[in-house]
Design a protein around this motif. Structure first.
Motif, PDB file in Angstrom:
ATOM      1  N   THR A 358      40.439  44.167  40.512  1.00 17.42           N
ATOM      2  CA  THR A 358      41.624  44.681  39.845  1.00 17.42           C
ATOM      3  C   THR A 358      42.906  44.227  40.544  1.00 17.42           C
ATOM      4  OG1 THR A 358      41.697  46.678  41.194  1.00 17.42           O
ATOM      5  CG2 THR A 358      40.292  46.732  39.213  1.00 17.42           C
ATOM      6  N   ILE A 359      44.031  44.688  40.018  1.00 16.32           N
ATOM      7  CA  ILE A 359      45.323  44.400  40.630  1.00 16.32           C
ATOM      8  C   ILE A 359      45.383  44.930  42.058  1.00 16.32           C
ATOM      9  CG2 ILE A 359      46.427  46.505  39.771  1.00 16.32           C
ATOM     10  CD1 ILE A 359      48.174  43.121  39.741  1.00 16.32           C
ATOM     11  N   ALA A 360      44.736  46.071  42.314  1.00 23.55           N
ATOM     12  CA  ALA A 360      44.728  46.633  43.666  1.00 23.55           C
ATOM     13  C   ALA A 360      44.003  45.705  44.636  1.00 23.55           C
ATOM     14  CB  ALA A 360      44.083  48.016  43.664  1.00 23.55           C
ATOM     15  N   ASP A 361      42.889  45.131  44.191  1.00 25.56           N
ATOM     16  CA  ASP A 361      42.174  44.161  45.027  1.00 25.56           C
ATOM     17  C   ASP A 361      43.062  42.950  45.312  1.00 25.56           C
ATOM     18  OD1 ASP A 361      39.515  45.469  45.130  1.00 25.56           O
ATOM     19  OD2 ASP A 361      39.530  45.098  42.982  1.00 25.56           O
ATOM     20  N   GLY A 362      43.836  42.561  44.313  1.00 25.04           N
ATOM     21  CA  GLY A 362      44.714  41.418  44.483  1.00 25.04           C
ATOM     22  C   GLY A 362      45.806  41.667  45.502  1.00 25.04           C
ATOM     23  N   VAL A 363      46.439  42.836  45.419  1.00 22.61           N
ATOM     24  CA  VAL A 363      47.481  43.183  46.389  1.00 22.61           C
ATOM     25  C   VAL A 363      46.889  43.225  47.796  1.00 22.61           C
ATOM     26  CG1 VAL A 363      49.089  44.968  47.147  1.00 22.61           C
ATOM     27  CG2 VAL A 363      48.886  44.432  44.711  1.00 22.61           C
ATOM     28  N   GLU A 364      45.709  43.808  47.927  1.00 19.75           N
ATOM     29  CA  GLU A 364      45.081  43.885  49.247  1.00 19.75           C
ATOM     30  C   GLU A 364      44.765  42.501  49.790  1.00 19.75           C
ATOM     31  OE1 GLU A 364      41.282  45.925  51.568  1.00 19.75           O
ATOM     32  OE2 GLU A 364      41.698  46.476  49.487  1.00 19.75           O
ATOM     33  N   GLY A 365      44.338  41.584  48.914  1.00 26.88           N
ATOM     34  CA  GLY A 365      44.040  40.231  49.366  1.00 26.88           C
ATOM     35  C   GLY A 365      45.266  39.524  49.906  1.00 26.88           C
ATOM     36  N   VAL A 366      46.406  39.657  49.205  1.00 20.76           N
ATOM     37  CA  VAL A 366      47.635  39.031  49.680  1.00 20.76           C
ATOM     38  C   VAL A 366      48.126  39.732  50.943  1.00 20.76           C
ATOM     39  CG1 VAL A 366      49.999  38.375  49.077  1.00 20.76           C
ATOM     40  CG2 VAL A 366      48.204  38.320  47.335  1.00 20.76           C
TER      41      VAL A 366
END
Length: 385
Positions: A358-366
């Motif tokens: 999800t978008i949350a996973d994406g923010v955490e990755g960055v």
């Protein structure tokens, strides 16, 4: 209720980026059509008009649904009665925010390649845009689509490994082991801070490794210490990273990603060790999960066998012995997205078991990439995300 209430049949899909010479664009197109859930009907496949039009002809898009500007595409498709319901974004990292924002604000679901954005500031802006939209946001960390990765996750969650102690994940490649040829466009933008973002190898493949470790273990990261290198002379972004990980609850880990590891191609590997057992999954043997009980015999669990559970079973496509691989795993992410989008057509809940980044996973990755860069600048000092 979704603005697409009443829609039936395949999900009408658009694509931004992924034109001629873009490997990941063709991967997304194959994944999207493998199960018949999506139909590609529109695209702005390149920012260069001639290339956009030629690319569209190659994939069979009609002229009136071929665009050279993503904003024009978002506006027009949102007005059309048979306009797109979802869009795949397969551009260089710095374009993810402006492209996704145009479609999200018009209620069009977004399926975006990783990492989420080039910078943490952009990732947070994109998260706000997604939160303000009633559209779904799916991030294609495709390795989470492998059945035996799902099996590994289920076994960790069931407590079969006991308390997790150690997490070792690595993703070495060698394709950037030298100065690339001037016409290598994939290397060109990935080594350019303006288009790739703050991370080189950490952003391109380190985010995959980090996401895989988090997906399987469910552990929350407490802090990290990163030592980043740029071995190739003149390179402005990291091409190798060693990252120490401290997880909440006491588990410890190590992440290595490299694009200069001579002789390696795509050697993603995850090992997780608890106080009862360990597991190992390798991308070059994706249909096998190695299970190592403390003091017991080693066992090899294979995809489609009676030893696998329902989490692996629901994303298994063909009987055991018929190999499944990269395209199928990628298609599993698209299939999960399709299930969620179909549910959104009527306001129904996402079906049980459907899982996608999800978008949350994406923010955490960055945030992981940002923390690695900050840590390395502090001589590998410990930092938090």
């Amino acid at each position: 209720m979704s603005r697409f209430e009443g829609r039936t049949g395949p999900i009408r899909l658009g694509m931004v980026g992924g034109g001629q010479g873009a490997m990941i664009g063709s991967v997304h197109r194959v994944a999207a059509r493998l199960d018949g859930h999506f139909q590609l009907v529109a695209g702005a496949l390149s920012s260069t008009p001639e290339k956009a039009e030629a690319s569209a002809r190659e994939v069979g898009l009609p002229e009136d649904r071929t665009y050279t500007d993503f904003t024009e595409m978002a506006k027009r498709e949102a007005r059309l009665k048979d306009g797109i319901e979802a869009v795949s974004i397969v551009t260089p990292n710095h374009m993810h925010l402006p492209v996704a924002r145009e479609f999200l604000k018009r209620g069009i679901h977004v399926i975006c390649d990783k990492p989420l954005a080039g910078t943490l500031a952009d990732a947070k802006k994109l998260a706000k845009a997604a939160e303000a939209s009633d559209a779904l946001f799916v991030l294609t960390h495709n390795y989470t689509g492998y059945p035996m990765v799902r099996e590994a996750r289920a076994r960790v969650a069931a407590g079969e490994l006991g308390a997790i102690r150690l997490v070792q994940v690595e993703y070495p490649q060698d394709w950037l082991g030298d100065v690339p040829a001037p016409d290598n466009k994939q290397a060109d933008w990935r080594t350019d801070p303006a288009r790739s973002g703050a991370g080189g190898a950490t952003g391109d493949i380190g985010t995959h490794a980090y996401n895989l470790a988090r997906f399987v273990t469910g552990l929350q990261l407490e802090a990290l210490a990163a030592d980043l290198q740029s071995f190739v002379p003149g390179r402005r972004l990291d091409d190798n990273a060693h990252v120490m990980l401290r997880f909440e609850g006491g588990a410890r880990g190590m992440l290595w990603c490299s694009q200069v590891a001579s002789g390696t191609e795509n050697a993603l590997r995850l090992r997780v060790f608890g106080d009862k057992a360990g597991i190992e999954w390798r991308h070059d043997e994706p249909e096998r999960l190695r299970v190592t009980p403390m003091g017991g015999p080693v066992s090899i669990v294979t995809r489609g066998s009676a030893a696998t559970g329902p989490d692996a079973g629901r994303v298994t496509r063909i009987p055991a012995g018929h190999p499944e691989g990269f395209f199928e795993a990628f298609a599993n992410i698209y299939a999960e997205a399709a299930a969620a989008i179909s549910a959104a057509r009527t306001g129904a809940p996402v079906p049980a078991g459907v899982t996608f980044p999800t978008i949350a996973d994406g923010v955490e990755g960055v945030a992981f990439v940002d923390a690695c860069v900050r840590s390395s600048k502090r001589n590998a000092g410990w930092v938090t995300l």
